[in-house]
Enzyme design. Structure first.
Site, mmCIF file in Angstrom:
data_model
loop_
_atom_site.group_PDB
_atom_site.id
_atom_site.type_symbol
_atom_site.label_atom_id
_atom_site.label_comp_id
_atom_site.label_asym_id
_atom_site.label_seq_id
_atom_site.Cartn_x
_atom_site.Cartn_y
_atom_site.Cartn_z
ATOM 1 N N ASP A 1 0.777 -1.253 0.000
ATOM 2 C CA ASP A 1 0.000 0.000 0.000
ATOM 3 C C ASP A 1 0.811 1.307 0.000
ATOM 4 O OD1 ASP A 1 -1.482 -2.156 0.863
ATOM 5 O OD2 ASP A 1 -2.178 -1.214 2.700
ATOM 6 N N SER B 1 -0.279 0.008 7.469
ATOM 7 C CA SER B 1 -0.629 1.236 6.752
ATOM 8 C C SER B 1 -1.139 2.344 7.655
ATOM 9 C CB SER B 1 -1.675 0.930 5.689
ATOM 10 O OG SER B 1 -1.046 0.252 4.632
ATOM 11 N N GLU C 1 -10.753 -2.378 4.714
ATOM 12 C CA GLU C 1 -9.440 -1.840 5.058
ATOM 13 C C GLU C 1 -9.166 -0.550 4.290
ATOM 14 O OE1 GLU C 1 -6.724 -5.433 4.980
ATOM 15 O OE2 GLU C 1 -6.859 -5.171 2.830
ATOM 16 N N GLN D 1 4.235 0.519 2.101
ATOM 17 C CA GLN D 1 4.462 -0.704 2.859
ATOM 18 C C GLN D 1 5.631 -1.445 2.217
ATOM 19 O OE1 GLN D 1 2.100 -2.272 5.673
ATOM 20 N NE2 GLN D 1 2.739 -0.146 5.845
ATOM 21 N N ARG E 1 -7.356 -1.389 11.592
ATOM 22 C CA ARG E 1 -6.119 -0.824 11.015
ATOM 23 C C ARG E 1 -6.360 0.283 9.985
ATOM 24 N NH1 ARG E 1 -6.379 -6.252 9.586
ATOM 25 N NH2 ARG E 1 -7.131 -6.632 7.476
ATOM 26 N N ASP E 2 -5.239 0.881 9.583
ATOM 27 C CA ASP E 2 -5.117 1.803 8.449
ATOM 28 C C ASP E 2 -5.764 3.170 8.708
ATOM 29 O OD1 ASP E 2 -4.075 -0.543 7.401
ATOM 30 O OD2 ASP E 2 -5.845 -1.016 6.214
#
Ligand code: FRU
Length: 466
Positions: free
Chosen positions: A32, A92, A213, A48, A155-156
């Site tokens: 990402d 991320s 995500e 990433q 996440r993210d």
């Protein structure tokens, strides 16, 4: 911060698939785009990164910067995993500028240590930099931990400022019904965050996904746009044919009730290789997005050469009648080195388009009127690697190999804008109303051709790219 062991970095051993003008790692794995921002005269893009192998592994944040969105300079790795807040990876996240400082908010990934990669937990952390090169992790990390009603998927973070306060959205899965959702948090100082609950939730595993995500949130023309990458959507006719995709909704986030009401989700890109997007604003207010040209259950031939993965070109987003239009960033004209073709063509049957460097070419077709049918193709010897056909208000993309077809509907065909790099292809149709992102791998010289069964008139421009 942990130390790097640069003696163990993996190196590129073969240039055959290396891109010329897309962001890649200097060697190692990429997924990402992260932390997009404009800071002290530079655009920054992080990604990433696993520097020790061309396979996915403990995630670092690779880092490039550019004055112009076109020429990128590799910088030292910005985040190294292994500290208590990110023991299993720096996943991320995004960036925000406050005062003179660049802040990164990212996910710490943690394994329970029983060897099961699905047995993990996630939290959110902060790092900062004053020079945009060297980063320090915040000493009181983590800044956010998962709520009790969440699974391990948390996440993210994507952060932004609104009316003097900071907000972030997170990708999440609800513990009870195991569906994807987007959580909102609020802060006055970037350090202390208050949960505002889910702003929207998936309505079904197979229809909308079991995990969402990489959320992105921004405003365009006074409307709010939510972009995210749902996992688990099953194919619906000619839609949602990838294992995962990027979807978006246009609507309104109510900052008082913390609900997002919007249109049904639509796919942003119809190609085989597009995922995990993020966007930023340019200093003059344009919304620029990058994605990862992701493989889904596919071989990645460049892994044998010590690297893997590429980001998309920077793309400018605009909103036209509740549809996101995606155009190559206008800065990319700086890549044009030489004009190969500029003029009218009449296509009847199949003909080659002769250009100087077929794998580093920008092609633009403008159709005077919608053709009955039109095909553009890229072949290596007798093998067709990619073929795009327009007919009956449908664009059909065929890629060599298994699971070849991808589709989208369009209202006639007005134009095609195509960027070919050594191992990727980005096709923008009808002023960016439809997009296809593809990787391709050619082991012989590549030829470009066009075809039509009925006389089709078009103005064509072809530029050799630096
Ligand atoms: C999306 C993703 C993110 C995660 C990152 C890990 O491709 O799975 O959700 O943060 O990759 O590399």
């Amino acid at each position: 911060m942990q130390k790097l062991d640069s003696s163990k970095f993996v190196h590129v051993t073969n240039q055959r698939y290396r891109q010329h003008y897309h962001i890649m790692t200097p060697g190692g794995w990429l997924n990402d785009p992260n932390g997009l921002c404009y800071f002290k005269g530079y655009y920054h893009v992080f990604y990433q990164f696993h520097p020790y192998s061309s396979q996915w592994g403990p995630m670092h944040w690779g880092h490039v910067r550019s004055h112009d969105l076109v020429h990128w300079e590799q910088l030292p790795i910005a985040l190294i995993p292994g500290d208590p807040e990110d023991s299993g990876g720096c996943f991320s996240g995004s960036a925000i500028i406050k005062g003179d400082r660049l802040y990164l908010i990212y996910t710490g990934h943690h394994y329970y240590g029983d060897g099961n990669p699905d047995h993990f937990w996630e939290n959110q952390n902060l790092a900062y930099s004053d020079d945009g090169i060297h980063f320090t992790k915040y000493q009181h990390n983590p800044i956010i931990e998962a709520p009790a009603d969440n699974t391990q998927h948390f996440r993210d973070p994507k952060v932004w400022e609104h009316d003097g306060a900071y907000y972030l959205v997170l990708g999440s899965q609800h513990q009870g019904d195991k569906l994807g959702r987007i959580l909102l948090y609020r802060s006055s100082d970037l350090l202390n965050w208050k949960p505002c609950g889910p702003i929207i939730q998936s309505q079904g595993k197979s229809t909308e996904g079991w995990m969402w995500e990489c959320p992105d949130f921004f405003s365009l023309n006074g409307q709010d746009v939510l972009v995210y990458s749902p996992m688990g959507i099953q194919p619906q006719g000619k839609r949602f044919l990838n294992l995962s995709q990027v979807c978006y909704r246009i609507g309104h986030l109510d900052y008082r009730t913390h609900h997002f009401i919007g249109t049904p989700q639509q796919e942003l890109d119809h190609g085989h290789n597009f995922y995990a997007t993020q966007s930023m604003l340019t200093p003059n207010g344009r919304r620029i997005q990058f994605g990862w040209m992701s493989p889904f259950n596919e071989k990645i031939p460049e892994q044998a050469d010590g690297w893997a993965g590429s980001l998309t070109l920077p793309r400018e987003l605009t909103l036209v009648n509740n549809i996101l239009h995606v155009r190559p960033a206008r800065e990319l004209t700086a890549l044009r080195n030489h004009t190969d073709i500029n003029g009218d063509i009449n296509v009847n049957g199949q003909q080659d388009l002769t250009v100087t460097d077929s794998q580093h070419t920008e092609l633009i077709f403008n159709f005077q009127k919608t053709p009955h049918d039109f095909t553009w193709l890229l072949r290596a010897g007798q093998e067709i690697l990619i073929k795009l056909t327009y007919q009956d208000n449908q664009l059909t993309l065929m890629r060599q190999g298994k699971d070849p077809y991808r589709y989208t509907t369009v209202k006639g065909l007005q134009d095609l804008h195509i960027f070919i790099d050594t191992s990727s292809l980005e096709i923008f149709a009808n002023d960016g109303a439809a997009v296809f992102t593809e990787r391709y791998y050619a082991n012989e010289p590549v030829k470009l051709a066009v075809a039509a069964t009925e006389n089709c008139k078009s103005v064509v421009q072809a530029y050799q790219l630096k």
